[in-house]
Design an enzyme around this catalytic site. Structure first.
Site, PDB file in Angstrom:
ATOM      1  CB  THR A   1      53.198  56.085  89.880  1.00 48.29           C
ATOM      2  OG1 THR A   1      54.060  55.876  88.753  1.00 48.29           O
ATOM      3  CG2 THR A   1      53.030  57.567  90.121  1.00 48.29           C
TER       4      THR A   1
ATOM      5  CE  LYS B   1      50.902  52.747  87.968  1.00 49.13           C
ATOM      6  NZ  LYS B   1      51.911  52.960  86.931  1.00 49.13           N
TER       7      LYS B   1
ATOM      8  CE  LYS C   1      63.478  54.520  87.926  1.00 52.42           C
ATOM      9  NZ  LYS C   1      62.269  55.087  88.571  1.00 52.42           N
TER      10      LYS C   1
ATOM     11  CG  HIS D   1      57.543  64.852  86.714  1.00 47.27           C
ATOM     12  ND1 HIS D   1      56.498  64.103  87.212  1.00 47.27           N
ATOM     13  CD2 HIS D   1      56.975  65.866  86.033  1.00 47.27           C
ATOM     14  CE1 HIS D   1      55.357  64.635  86.834  1.00 47.27           C
ATOM     15  NE2 HIS D   1      55.611  65.714  86.112  1.00 47.27           N
TER      16      HIS D   1
ATOM     17  CE  LYS E   1      61.156  50.249  91.255  1.00 49.48           C
ATOM     18  NZ  LYS E   1      60.203  51.285  91.601  1.00 49.48           N
ATOM     19  NE  ARG E   2      63.465  52.951  80.805  1.00 49.16           N
ATOM     20  CZ  ARG E   2      63.445  53.728  79.736  1.00 49.16           C
ATOM     21  NH1 ARG E   2      62.297  54.103  79.207  1.00 49.16           N
ATOM     22  NH2 ARG E   2      64.553  54.107  79.150  1.00 49.16           N
TER      23      ARG E   2
HETATM   24  C1  26V Z   1      64.374  62.277  81.903  1.00 50.29           C
HETATM   25  C2  26V Z   1      64.880  62.773  80.767  1.00 50.29           C
HETATM   26  C3  26V Z   1      66.185  63.395  80.806  1.00 50.29           C
HETATM   27  C4  26V Z   1      66.414  64.226  79.608  1.00 50.29           C
HETATM   28  C5  26V Z   1      66.055  63.469  78.385  1.00 50.29           C
HETATM   29  C6  26V Z   1      64.605  63.185  78.351  1.00 50.29           C
HETATM   30  C7  26V Z   1      64.135  62.645  79.600  1.00 50.29           C
HETATM   31  C8  26V Z   1      62.915  62.016  79.614  1.00 50.29           C
HETATM   32  C9  26V Z   1      62.436  61.515  80.766  1.00 50.29           C
HETATM   33  C10 26V Z   1      63.170  61.660  81.899  1.00 50.29           C
HETATM   34  C11 26V Z   1      62.611  61.033  83.110  1.00 50.29           C
HETATM   35  C12 26V Z   1      62.628  61.896  84.285  1.00 50.29           C
HETATM   36  C13 26V Z   1      61.285  62.286  84.622  1.00 50.29           C
HETATM   37  C14 26V Z   1      60.494  61.148  85.199  1.00 50.29           C
HETATM   38  O1  26V Z   1      60.034  60.218  84.552  1.00 50.29           O
HETATM   39  N1  26V Z   1      60.286  61.250  86.459  1.00 50.29           N
HETATM   40  C15 26V Z   1      59.437  60.323  87.178  1.00 50.29           C
HETATM   41  O2  26V Z   1      58.171  60.941  87.276  1.00 50.29           O
HETATM   42  C16 26V Z   1      57.245  60.129  87.958  1.00 50.29           C
HETATM   43  C17 26V Z   1      55.924  60.833  87.923  1.00 50.29           C
HETATM   44  O3  26V Z   1      55.974  61.997  88.672  1.00 50.29           O
HETATM   45  C18 26V Z   1      57.726  59.876  89.378  1.00 50.29           C
HETATM   46  O4  26V Z   1      56.812  59.018  90.014  1.00 50.29           O
HETATM   47  C19 26V Z   1      59.108  59.240  89.366  1.00 50.29           C
HETATM   48  O5  26V Z   1      59.605  59.132  90.681  1.00 50.29           O
HETATM   49  C20 26V Z   1      60.047  60.082  88.536  1.00 50.29           C
HETATM   50  O6  26V Z   1      61.298  59.441  88.374  1.00 50.29           O
END
Ligand code: 26V
Length: 814
Positions: free
Chosen positions: A654, A658, A552, A358, A546-547
């Site tokens: 995503t 929406k 972003k 992701h 979004k975050r």
């Molecule tokens: C990153 C990390 C880094 C390590 C610590 C824990 C942690 C937890 C979450 C994340 C977020 C990165 C993954 C994420 O949310 N990706 C998003 O996934 C969506 C669904 O596929 C996608 O639409 C977004 O573009 C993408 O940023």
């Protein structure tokens, strides 16, 4: 089996009985919370019955099942969506009306389970809805965090984090399954012994805790499929209790009250930097081990020790690398507990594990320090070492003597366990979440693995459940669509294309516009109620939610608003259609710069409000505590959807889908799923700006980008930079704006996300969009076409694609 009928009268009776029996009050005396409980428990009774029937059907079918492992599920409130999927919203509404209960008030009593940070967790929640709606047998597995994502307060324009104690009043949608509790061990020592001529490994002196599942039913849309979302909770094990488990592996184990208390306490609010926090590693292992123990227990009930057919009966989907320990844990269970050979265990494991990536942001790829892994999970670490050895030997055959290459592909290297490499080496399927992202995985992130086995890789574009994001969030538009094209689209979102011809129908466009107007008013009320800010529904509603993250580029949006402000102030003749900029974003608590960007946006908002002419054309509202429930009001009210990520950085997005589905026009880069939105809606109905991802890469490789030269050549940007430096904003804390400015102009890599580079193109796209907004026919036509062509982005389509390409499970009939 005998079943209860849920009609208006039995529903009313059930609600009255419940408040009497549980609270000892009459309906008239009951509080909103008591009424909420009585109503949702009635809905739950109805779901329970279906759950039972569905479980029987699944057991009869004896088919394959997907275990969707995700450390996050950003569910949002469940009452409305459950009613919609049960096809019971109408009858409950009637029943509640007759009892004099306001249904929407009750819905707002529900705390939202925010067991996720952003896109990744929300996607998992949409997938659960689609799996059930597509009648695919699935179990979602995660952690039952006691505290979800922090609640965001804005104090003096600054983010302050507050705990989210969402379980305080209980959770009606869950049911503990004590019979499936199991033991999880951490730490200890490994002892080797011989048993029947075979080397065996025992963990002694481990810390053990018990994992207890709490199950939430997930109902399919107007069908009989009810899947389960299993959330694992920890509790301390008493030593006598431990003996009762009779598990030799845990002999000499010590109780671990402390660990049981913290392990599922809180969701990590990080969505950026991977950090090697030992508690997080424990959380991951906890969830994965509990799930796999349960899955194997289920399997054995039906098929005994015939593990050869495990891949025909179960697939474990690893949602990002967070559950990647499923791989060595499955090996451990098969070898140490079931007595299989290494070769058998490896073959079976690699045939039942699939991985979705992701993010390509290097700093987010998980790598655990070897020492930590060894201490916390000694046996798992042994298995990882052996796996690494074997994987590297195989890589050597393909890439002889290419040690550096192999080093980058290895599971263990440079003192770290590389979780993405573990997944890519060991899973039978690896996919990206949009076409562009999938291509980037093959061309760069996992290129060397791709060359060895291209067929393992695919791209499956994300989706959203149109039941939550259209039917539930936008009842006004849903009603209009039903009266215009019938209700086929509620079952099959692809049917939204039936709306295409109505883009040319002036009367329809007018109605579409009316719905948008009502949704804008609904949002205006929410903002007034929550934040006491008055907004004018006649402004254009332009949203970026979004975050908060540099890639972003909320800063690009803010910089542009700053320029618009200057244009108004500097030129008394300048006018533009009044535009409201809405921001909704939480920043990771440790992400200092992101938090300063929040401050900048809020300070800019004040400057605008203070200026008598600027405030007639501009307004900024930073929406506090952006969460799923807020998104459900914000998105239907939005006319312009800002999707500004630096090309190549947003895996999919995503939120973009929406907004599109709710008739907003996208202003965005050619990144992630924006590319596919562009393809679906057509170039004349979207505003694309900025560099393409190949150009971004090239510029970075060349190292030739000099943001200063842009400042030198662009008077408007120069002016903003001077304002930032002059103390125009936050005069008492000059370091804030200096840091933001520094991120664009100073350091080894100035402006890493090309904010300044893309500014000119963004500004031009904004001019075009403002011109077009004033041509009502043209604008509304675009808006209608966005909704009409959004059906592709239903997560039902995404799930069908996963099933065809990856899982290959049989649909349940009926
Ligand atoms: C990153 C990390 C880094 C390590 C610590 C824990 C942690 C937890 C979450 C994340 C977020 C990165 C993954 C994420 O949310 N990706 C998003 O996934 C969506 C669904 O596929 C996608 O639409 C977004 O573009 C993408 O940023």
């Amino acid at each position: 089996m005998p079943t209860t009928i849920f009609n208006k009268d039995t529903i009313k009776q059930s609600i009255i009985n419940k408040v009497q029996r549980h609270n000892g009050v009459t309906l008239g005396e009951a509080s909103n919370l008591q009424l909420y409980k009585a109503v949702t428990e009635t809905i739950r009774d109805q779901m329970m019955q279906k759950w039972m029937i569905s479980r029987h059907a699944r057991h009869e079918a004896k088919g394959k099942r997907v275990y969707y492992l995700s450390i996050e599920y950003l569910l949002g409130r469940l009452m409305d969506c459950n009613l919609i999927n049960l096809a019971s919203k109408g009858v409950y509404k009637e029943a509640l009306d007759e009892l004099g209960i306001d249904m929407s008030k009750l819905m707002s009593e529900e705390p939202e389970p925010a067991l996720g940070n952003g896109g990744l967790g929300r996607l998992a929640a949409c997938f659960m809805d689609s799996l059930a709606s597509e009648q695919l047998p699935a179990m979602g597995c995660t952690i039952r965090y006691e505290y979800g994502l922090f609640r965001q307060k804005l104090i003096d324009g600054q983010q302050v984090e507050m705990p989210d104690n969402w379980l305080r009043n209980g959770n009606v949608w869950e049911q503990p399954a004590f019979e499936d509790a199991c033991i999880i061990s951490f730490g200890g020592r490994i002892e080797e012994a011989e048993e029947n001529g075979r080397k065996v490994f025992r963990t002694v002196d481990a810390d053990v805790i018990e994992a207890v599942p709490y199950d939430m039913p997930v109902v399919g849309y107007e069908n009989n499929c009810v899947n389960t979302l299993r959330t694992w909770s920890a509790r301390a094990v008493e030593s006598f209790n431990l003996r009762a488990f009779g598990d030799g592996n845990h002999l000499g184990a010590s109780e671990s009250k402390g660990l049981a208390e913290v392990i599922n306490k809180v969701l990590y609010p990080e969505d950026r930097h991977y950090e090697g926090k030992s508690l997080r590693l424990k959380q991951q292992y906890f969830m994965v081990s509990a799930t796999l123990q349960y899955a194997l227990k289920q399997f054995k009930k039906y098929y005994g020790n015939n593990f050869d057919i495990l891949p025909d009966k179960a697939v474990f989907h690893i949602n990002d690398t967070h559950p990647a320990l499923a791989i060595p844990e499955m090996m451990r269970l098969l070898i140490d507990q079931e007595g299989l050979s290494w070769e058998m265990a490896e073959r079976i494991t690699s045939r039942c594990m699939a991985y979705t990536n992701h993010t390509v942001m290097a700093e987010a790829l998980e790598k655990w320090p070897v020492d930590m892994m060894k201490n916390i999970l000694p046996r798992i670490f042994m298995i990882l070492e052996e796996l690494n050895k074997r994987v590297c030997e195989r890589l050597f055959l393909s890439y002889p003597d290419q040690w550096e290459r192999i080093g980058h592909m290895a599971i263990i290297g440079y003192g770290q366990v590389h979780m993405a490499n573990l997944c890519v080496a060991m899973c039978y399927s690896v996919n990206g979440v949009s076409q562009l992202h999938g291509k980037i995985l093959c061309d760069s992130t996992f290129h060397d693995y791709y060359l060895l086995n291209p067929r393992k890789f695919s791209a499956i574009t994300n989706g959203i459940t149109h039941r939550r994001w259209l039917l539930s969030a936008n009842p006004g538009l849903t009603g209009l669509l039903k009266e215009t094209i019938g209700d086929g689209f509620t079952k099959d979102a692809a049917k939204l294309t039936d709306l295409i011809p109505y883009a040319d129908d002036a009367a329809f466009r007018e109605k579409f516009d009316q719905v948008k107007k009502q949704n804008k008013e609904r949002l205006a009320k929410l903002i007034m109620d929550r934040q006491g800010i008055k907004i004018d529904p006649d402004f254009i509603f332009d949203t970026q939610s979004k975050r908060l993250h540099e890639y972003k580029r909320q800063l690009l949006n803010a910089l542009h608003i700053n320029v618009l402000f200057n244009r108004i102030v500097d030129d008394p003749n300048f006018t533009m259609p009044p535009r409201l900029f809405l921001f909704g974003a939480k920043a990771a608590p440790g992400y200092w710069l992101a938090k300063q960007i929040i401050r900048y946006i809020n300070e800019l908002a004040k400057k605008i409000d203070e200026h008598p002419r600027a405030r007639t054309m501009l307004k900024i509202v930073y929406i506090e505590n952006y969460d799923v429930s807020t998104a459900e009001v914000l998105i239907p009210a939005t006319e312009i959807s800002e999707q500004l990520s630096t090309a190549g950085k947003e895996a999919s997005g995503t939120g973009n889908m929406k907004f599109m589905m709710n008739g907003a026009v996208t202003l965005g880069t050619m990144d992630g799923a924006n590319v596919e939105i562009y393809e679906q809606v057509g170039q004349e109905n979207i505003y694309i700006f900025g560099m393409r991802s190949d150009t971004v890469d090239q510029l970075r490789r060349e190292g030739s980008y000099r943001p200063w030269s842009i400042v030198e050549n662009n008077a408007e940007i120069r002016k903003v930079m001077n304002q930032w430096q002059s103390g125009w904003i936050l005069p008492n804390e000059p370091y804030v704006m200096n840091a933001i400015r520094g991120s664009l102009l100073e350091g080894d890599v100035a402006d890493p996300y090309f904010v300044l580079k893309d500014f000119g193109s963004y500004s031009m796209a904004n001019m075009r969009i403002m011109d077009d907004y004033q041509n009502r026919d043209k604008w509304l036509k675009m808006a209608v076409l966005n909704t009409a062509t959004s059906g592709f982005f239903s997560s039902d389509r995404t799930i069908r694609e996963y099933n065809e390409k990856v899982w290959r499970i049989q649909k349940l009939e009926g």
